[in-house]
Design an enzyme around this catalytic site. Structure first.
Site, PDB file in Angstrom:
ATOM      1  N   LEU A  75     -14.775 -31.588   7.775  1.00 41.62           N
ATOM      2  CA  LEU A  75     -15.798 -32.574   7.425  1.00 41.62           C
ATOM      3  C   LEU A  75     -15.541 -33.804   6.376  1.00 41.62           C
ATOM      4  O   LEU A  75     -16.304 -34.333   5.992  1.00 41.62           O
ATOM      5  CB  LEU A  75     -17.135 -31.522   6.856  1.00 41.62           C
ATOM      6  N   CYS A  76     -14.096 -33.821   6.076  1.00 43.42           N
ATOM      7  CA  CYS A  76     -13.709 -34.869   5.257  1.00 43.42           C
ATOM      8  C   CYS A  76     -13.803 -36.266   6.235  1.00 43.42           C
ATOM      9  O   CYS A  76     -13.316 -36.383   7.286  1.00 43.42           O
ATOM     10  CB  CYS A  76     -12.443 -34.558   4.908  1.00 43.42           C
ATOM     11  N   HIS A  77     -13.792 -37.343   5.485  1.00 45.15           N
ATOM     12  CA  HIS A  77     -13.963 -38.702   6.046  1.00 45.15           C
ATOM     13  C   HIS A  77     -12.516 -38.918   5.902  1.00 45.15           C
ATOM     14  O   HIS A  77     -11.845 -38.827   5.459  1.00 45.15           O
ATOM     15  CB  HIS A  77     -14.660 -39.643   5.240  1.00 45.15           C
ATOM     16  N   ASP A 128       8.021 -22.349   1.171  1.00 40.78           N
ATOM     17  CA  ASP A 128       8.640 -22.235   2.272  1.00 40.78           C
ATOM     18  C   ASP A 128      10.271 -22.356   2.130  1.00 40.78           C
ATOM     19  O   ASP A 128      10.821 -21.606   2.575  1.00 40.78           O
ATOM     20  CB  ASP A 128       8.249 -23.018   3.410  1.00 40.78           C
TER      21      ASP A 128
END
Length: 161
Positions: A75-77, A128
């Site tokens: 839902l991020c722009h 990692d």
């Protein structure tokens, strides 16, 4: 607690409409840390990690993640950030690396998710690259842990003043 902005009247997820908001200069700074064994920190500082320069690679991962936040968080722009920076500090306690990410933009919405994604990706990349060093004889990671990921500050200013 304020109203949840990403939920509509029917309880469904939605993207917030920011079209009525003014464009502003915005900045967010986030931080997080990865706890590590002292020997691992020595390896980072000596540049002898088998997978390469840990901090340089984590910096690139953080910057790239900040730029791609909308691809990761539904839902991020989608934002065209104007600046992304990732920095590192090994405190005197020599038990962790602290990662800080800064993101800037001129937009109608904040940029804190981009800063948080930058920190998170930097931490994940470091983990990692360091997992072969941190792994014990039983294949566990007793020392390394990612923690304290948070927004330190955010600001906005009218670009015309």
């Amino acid at each position: 607690m304020s109203e949840l902005t990403h939920i509509d009247d029917e309880g469904e997820a939605r993207m917030v409409d920011v079209s009525a908001k003014p464009e502003q200069e915005r900045e967010a700074v986030a931080r997080g840390e990865i706890r590590l064994a002292k020997a691992t920190l020595d390896t980072i500082e000596s540049g002898q990690a088998a997978k390469g320069n840990v901090l340089a690679t984590a910096r690139l991962a953080g910057i790239m993640a900040a730029k791609k936040t909308a691809d990761l968080i539904p839902l991020c722009h989608p934002l065209t950030i104007t600046h992304a920076e990732v920095g590192f500090k090994i405190p005197e306690s020599r038990d962790r690396v602290v990662i800080t990410a800064t993101a800037r933009i001129s937009a109608r919405t904040g940029v804190e998710m981009e800063a948080l994604c930058g920190v998170s990706a930097g931490l994940l990349c470091a983990w990692d690259m360091l997992k072969p060093i941190e792994k014990d004889s039983e294949g566990q990671y007793p020392t390394s842990r990612i923690e304290d990921v948070r927004v330190l500050r955010k600001s906005k200013a009218d670009p015309h003043h």
